[in-house]
Design a protein around this motif. Sequence first.
Motif, short mmCIF file in Angstrom:
data_model
loop_
_atom_site.label_atom_id
_atom_site.label_comp_id
_atom_site.label_asym_id
_atom_site.label_seq_id
_atom_site.Cartn_x
_atom_site.Cartn_y
_atom_site.Cartn_z
N LEU A 75 15.01 6.57 -5.92
CA LEU A 75 14.80 5.33 -6.66
C LEU A 75 13.71 4.47 -6.03
N MET A 76 13.59 4.53 -4.72
CA MET A 76 12.51 3.77 -4.07
C MET A 76 11.15 4.27 -4.52
N ARG A 77 11.00 5.61 -4.61
CA ARG A 77 9.72 6.15 -5.08
C ARG A 77 9.46 5.75 -6.53
N GLU A 78 10.51 5.83 -7.38
CA GLU A 78 10.33 5.46 -8.78
C GLU A 78 9.97 3.99 -8.92
N GLU A 79 10.65 3.14 -8.15
CA GLU A 79 10.40 1.71 -8.22
C GLU A 79 9.00 1.38 -7.70
N ARG A 80 8.56 2.06 -6.67
CA ARG A 80 7.21 1.81 -6.13
C ARG A 80 6.16 2.16 -7.19
N ALA A 81 6.34 3.30 -7.87
CA ALA A 81 5.39 3.70 -8.91
C ALA A 81 5.37 2.69 -10.04
N LYS A 82 6.55 2.16 -10.42
CA LYS A 82 6.62 1.16 -11.51
C LYS A 82 5.92 -0.13 -11.12
N VAL A 83 6.18 -0.58 -9.87
CA VAL A 83 5.58 -1.83 -9.42
C VAL A 83 4.05 -1.72 -9.38
N LYS A 84 3.55 -0.57 -8.92
CA LYS A 84 2.10 -0.40 -8.80
C LYS A 84 1.40 -0.41 -10.15
N THR A 85 2.08 0.07 -11.19
CA THR A 85 1.43 0.21 -12.50
C THR A 85 1.79 -0.92 -13.46
N SER A 86 2.68 -1.84 -13.06
CA SER A 86 3.11 -2.91 -13.96
C SER A 86 1.96 -3.87 -14.25
N THR A 87 1.82 -4.23 -15.54
CA THR A 87 0.80 -5.22 -15.93
C THR A 87 1.38 -6.61 -16.05
N GLU A 88 2.68 -6.74 -15.88
CA GLU A 88 3.35 -8.04 -16.02
C GLU A 88 3.43 -8.80 -14.71
N LEU A 89 3.15 -8.16 -13.59
CA LEU A 89 3.29 -8.79 -12.29
C LEU A 89 1.96 -9.37 -11.83
N THR A 90 2.04 -10.53 -11.15
CA THR A 90 0.84 -11.05 -10.50
C THR A 90 0.59 -10.25 -9.23
N ASP A 91 -0.61 -10.38 -8.67
CA ASP A 91 -0.94 -9.64 -7.45
C ASP A 91 -0.02 -10.04 -6.30
N SER A 92 0.29 -11.32 -6.20
CA SER A 92 1.15 -11.75 -5.10
C SER A 92 2.57 -11.22 -5.27
N ALA A 93 3.09 -11.19 -6.51
CA ALA A 93 4.43 -10.66 -6.74
C ALA A 93 4.46 -9.16 -6.45
N ARG A 94 3.40 -8.47 -6.86
CA ARG A 94 3.34 -7.03 -6.59
C ARG A 94 3.34 -6.76 -5.09
N ALA A 95 2.53 -7.52 -4.34
CA ALA A 95 2.46 -7.34 -2.89
C ALA A 95 3.82 -7.61 -2.24
N GLU A 96 4.52 -8.65 -2.75
CA GLU A 96 5.84 -8.97 -2.19
C GLU A 96 6.83 -7.84 -2.42
N MET A 97 6.84 -7.27 -3.63
CA MET A 97 7.79 -6.19 -3.93
C MET A 97 7.48 -4.93 -3.13
N LEU A 98 6.20 -4.60 -3.00
CA LEU A 98 5.82 -3.43 -2.22
C LEU A 98 6.21 -3.60 -0.75
#
Length: 732
Positions: A75-98
């Motif tokens: 699930l961590m790998r799946e979630e990482r792939a989703k976060v990297k490709t999401s167009t709804e997240l700002t750059d700062s939110a993406r960096a925080e989740m990663l």
Amino acid sequence: MSGPGQGTRSGSTGSTASGTRSKSRGSSGRSGRSRDDDAPLIPILARKVREVEAKAQGGKVGPTNRVKFQVIALLMREERAKVKTSTELTDSARAEMLKRLDGIATILAKTAARDTSLITLLEPDASVSSVAQRFRRDWLLEAGTELSPDELIITTEPPKVQQPTVIPAELADKQVVPASVRARQLANPFLAPDFSAVAAQAPAPRRRLDSWELLGPLFKSFEQGAGGVAASMELPPPPLIDRYSPPGHELMVHQARFIESVRAGHRSFLLADEPGLGKTAQSVLAASVANAYPLLVVVPNVVKVNWAREVEMWTPHRRATVIHGDGAQLDAFADVVIVNYEVLDRHLSWLGTLGFRGMVVDEAHFIKNLHSQRSRYVLGLAEAIRRTAPNGDPLLMALTGTPLINDIDDFRAIWQFLGWIDGSKPTAPLMERLEETELTPADPGFYQAARRAVVDMGIVRRKKVDVAADLPSKRIADLPVELDDELGRSIRKAEKELGERLLKKFRTMSASKAAADYTPEQLMRMVASSELEESKSTTTGDNVFTMVRKIGQAKAQLAADYTAQLARSVGKVVFFAKHIDVMDQAEEAFASRGLTTVSIRGDQTADFRQGQIDAFNNDPEVSIAVCSLTAAGVGVNLQAASNVVLAELSWTAAEQTQAIDRVHRIGQEEPVTAWRIIAAHTIDTKIAELIDNKQGLAARALDGSDADLVPSDSIQLEALVHLLEQAIEGAH
């Protein structure tokens, strides 16, 4: 993957990874919105990974948490792939989740470092069980993820496991077929067809436990389900009259009970008795009772000659043959075929087609690694034997005093060899026993009942202390070994040349006029005495002393191998040798296996020696005491062990007795077994016989025994007379 938060959510206080307490400042412009609203799965994974980490800190991770570990990684790998490709997240939110996912990955890596067996679960292509599928589904639903109908349905059918083939493609060109095997095939080119196994097959009914992943709980049951009960099946009482053993031999009670269970029809066993309780004899007689001939026996190299001797001793009406190298001396018409692991790969082509009705794997922990070539060969042969044996029910026995070395998963290959499991699931016989419990892994009491079900499939475990009444307080067990390397051949050549030298002297003396006053026996002793005196005064050429030393050197590695096996099985072992170079060679072998040793030699101070003795008796990390026969034979107490290995033979019976009595002394709570390593087909065999005769003399003189008296000449002299007698016989 993560949708709007619709399910139950875990909070972010105290149990999440890598900064999950702080509020997200860039993921949304709306006040009061938590960063977990954009990634509700992450706190769930953080909590789960902390749970698994806590289990790893306490030791090996159990089956359930191993599955959780794998699902977290997936699930961590799946979630990482989703976060990297999401167009709804700002750059700062993406960096925080990663960053938070990196924290989970770090904990996974640290946990795997504590329990390295978890590393294989991190591989992207690692198989995913139905239990893992359920964990994944439930955690996603907890995170409020909307799942498709396909994701909601768990696949219960386990993946198809390809049965190991008898001959891997890479070994096809390496196969050899001995001449005697071709002769047997020509004499009987067809095995009698047996359709009983096919006729017995029917569509398996759907069972209550079919939807459950069972191997993990079964393994776990041996960690949690003991309840103070030993892992040994109930055996029938022994027969009133021993009808199994041949004249001159007698079964002990624990052995007779095992044989009786075979007579009653049981056909698969994990015989896990401690060394010294006669597993080989039990297996030989079990084959006889079950009429499991021809019988295939796969063994370590060090014991294959002993196996042939045990077959001859316990079933004298049966013939055994040992495969050496390419099998030039093989008797393919024999009842028992004995092969060591090291040459098994060359003989797979014909071993799989000979029509064996039984198979024994000695020191079965050798096959614990399912991915090793050795394991694949053994499992492939077992499957071939199951296909061709009458009723598909051959006699299968796995012998080992240490079925578990690293963790519970070591059972897997042995259970598969015995036909109790098939790759990823129990086979029908074990499933029937599990169904009879009327429990599932979710029910209280399942683990104890499941453990009992597996044990009743054929696990037999007795310890020395359990059957002490059966055993003598002290016994010597001879272990003949074959010296089939270059050094062994040179020893036999030297013996032959020495015999010819003695024969030449004998003929010269016999031709003299003085010979008329003496019998041939007296002349032989005169020749041997002359040779012995010359040997004591020269340092060149081969004589009885140099040959015995060479034999000790040749046996050193084999004796060390057997000692290491004993140490893994029963704990502390005392290893005796006569020569320093043999002790050195053994200590190097033990160190290469990670075994801690102490050394007791003649050049040590009294304080140092006592420190070595105390370490052996009191330090649980010390496995083996490597001792000099002459230096450690007296005044030393090593009773922390009950097993002794005599790598070299002494010239006196008293020296051997003194060595064994370092262990067999007041305070010893277990019967003592001394394992004498004897080089077959050499003068070593005669020396062992002479030592035993001298023991008989002492018993007659001091203990009132009726043992036969023997001449009081030295063992060296008797050994030379033996060589001369062999030379005379060979010349006729």
